[in-house]
Design a protein around this motif. Structure first.
Motif, short mmCIF file in Angstrom:
data_model
loop_
_atom_site.label_atom_id
_atom_site.label_comp_id
_atom_site.label_asym_id
_atom_site.label_seq_id
_atom_site.Cartn_x
_atom_site.Cartn_y
_atom_site.Cartn_z
N LYS A 201 0.83 -1.21 0.00
CA LYS A 201 0.00 0.00 0.00
C LYS A 201 0.86 1.26 0.00
O LYS A 201 0.56 2.23 -0.70
N LEU A 202 1.93 1.26 0.79
CA LEU A 202 2.81 2.42 0.85
C LEU A 202 3.55 2.64 -0.46
O LEU A 202 3.67 3.78 -0.93
N LEU A 203 4.02 1.56 -1.07
CA LEU A 203 4.70 1.68 -2.36
C LEU A 203 3.74 2.20 -3.43
O LEU A 203 4.11 3.07 -4.23
N ASP A 204 2.53 1.67 -3.44
CA ASP A 204 1.55 2.12 -4.43
C ASP A 204 1.21 3.60 -4.23
O ASP A 204 1.12 4.36 -5.20
N ALA A 205 1.04 3.99 -2.98
CA ALA A 205 0.72 5.40 -2.68
C ALA A 205 1.88 6.30 -3.08
O ALA A 205 1.68 7.39 -3.64
N GLY A 206 3.11 5.89 -2.77
CA GLY A 206 4.27 6.68 -3.15
C GLY A 206 4.43 6.78 -4.66
O GLY A 206 4.74 7.85 -5.18
N ARG A 207 4.19 5.69 -5.33
CA ARG A 207 4.30 5.68 -6.80
C ARG A 207 3.27 6.61 -7.43
O ARG A 207 3.58 7.38 -8.35
N HIS A 208 2.04 6.57 -6.93
CA HIS A 208 0.99 7.42 -7.50
C HIS A 208 1.25 8.89 -7.19
O HIS A 208 1.03 9.76 -8.05
N VAL B 196 13.41 5.64 -3.27
CA VAL B 196 14.36 4.71 -3.88
C VAL B 196 13.68 3.36 -4.13
O VAL B 196 13.88 2.73 -5.18
N ALA B 197 12.87 2.92 -3.18
CA ALA B 197 12.18 1.64 -3.34
C ALA B 197 11.20 1.69 -4.52
O ALA B 197 11.08 0.72 -5.29
N VAL B 198 10.50 2.80 -4.67
CA VAL B 198 9.59 2.96 -5.81
C VAL B 198 10.37 2.93 -7.12
O VAL B 198 9.99 2.26 -8.08
N ALA B 199 11.48 3.67 -7.16
CA ALA B 199 12.31 3.71 -8.37
C ALA B 199 12.83 2.33 -8.71
O ALA B 199 12.85 1.92 -9.89
N ASP B 200 13.25 1.58 -7.70
CA ASP B 200 13.75 0.22 -7.94
C ASP B 200 12.65 -0.67 -8.50
O ASP B 200 12.89 -1.51 -9.38
N GLU B 201 11.44 -0.50 -7.99
CA GLU B 201 10.33 -1.34 -8.44
C GLU B 201 9.98 -1.03 -9.90
O GLU B 201 9.73 -1.96 -10.69
N VAL B 202 9.97 0.25 -10.26
CA VAL B 202 9.71 0.63 -11.65
C VAL B 202 10.81 0.08 -12.55
O VAL B 202 10.55 -0.48 -13.62
N ARG B 203 12.07 0.21 -12.12
CA ARG B 203 13.19 -0.32 -12.89
C ARG B 203 13.05 -1.82 -13.11
O ARG B 203 13.22 -2.32 -14.23
N ASP B 204 12.70 -2.54 -12.05
CA ASP B 204 12.59 -4.00 -12.17
C ASP B 204 11.48 -4.39 -13.13
O ASP B 204 11.62 -5.36 -13.90
#
Length: 212
Positions: free
Chosen positions: A25-32, A70-78
């Motif tokens: 949920k936190l990653l999704d919120a940060g990404r959006h 950084v975690a969001v950026a890593d997830e998009v990169r992956d």
């Protein structure tokens, strides 16, 4: 049920699963927030509000705001790397066909997801570690090219040119074209993928660039 079991298993969901759900949920919120309003709008308070979580759960997962970014950026990169590899490996034909398929799929993911498009356009200088990750990501793309391209018919640079150097040059050049495309999108993903494919093949094999 003893108290320890209750802590581990609440409503049929384990503690680890609940932590994983909160992180998601936190990653999704940060990404959006990043993708829709910009990096400056990614805040601990705003992300927690969007995720419906108390700040203590944020710090259970991330040391600070930058760690989330950084975690969001890593997830998009992956996600983009997985798209490159999977689309290339599933495409029939030689190197040119696989490269075209990989680039087309990669660019379509960016074009079809406004959040990823905005994230890819962000100036990374303001967040410690992100610019370094950008360089590392290009090197990782080069390594993927070497790893999965070595056995593909057509991956045969001219004598005296190291394959890894070719791969790094290709990754950097394509990245520069994509950066320009992100700014104005004056070509469709298919058109840009075709241009990048032709240029990569020209450099890697010494072909002349046609004008058509």
């Amino acid at each position: 049920m003893v108290r320890g079991q209750a802590v581990r298993d609440y409503g049929g969901v384990s503690a680890d699963d609940r932590r994983a759900e909160r992180r998601r949920k936190l990653l999704d919120a940060g990404r959006h927030a990043w993708g829709r309003a910009g990096l400056g709008e990614v805040t601990v308070r705003g992300v927690c509000a969007a995720a419906g979580l108390q700040p203590r759960y944020f710090y259970e997962q991330f040391a600070n705001r930058d760690a989330l970014i950084v975690a969001v950026a890593d997830e998009v990169r992956d996600k983009l790397f997985t798209t490159l590899v999977d689309s290339s490996r599933s495409a029939d034909g030689g190197l040119e066909d696989k490269l075209r398929a990989a680039l087309t799929a990669f660019l379509c993911v960016i074009a079809d997801d406004p959040d990823i498009h905005h994230i890819m356009r962000t100036d990374l200088a303001g967040v410690p570690g992100l610019e370094t990750r950008r360089v590392d990501s290009l090197n990782m793309v080069a390594e993927l090219i070497v790893r999965y391209g070595s056995d593909v018919p057509g991956f045969d640079p001219r004598p005296g040119i190291d394959r890894r150097q070719v791969a790094r040059f290709v990754a950097g050049g394509v990245n520069h074209l994509i950066d320009n495309w992100l700014a104005d999108q004056d070509e469709t993903p298919l058109e840009l993928a075709e241009q990048c494919t032709r240029l990569c093949m020209t450099f890697g094999q010494g072909h002349e660039v046609s004008s058509d």
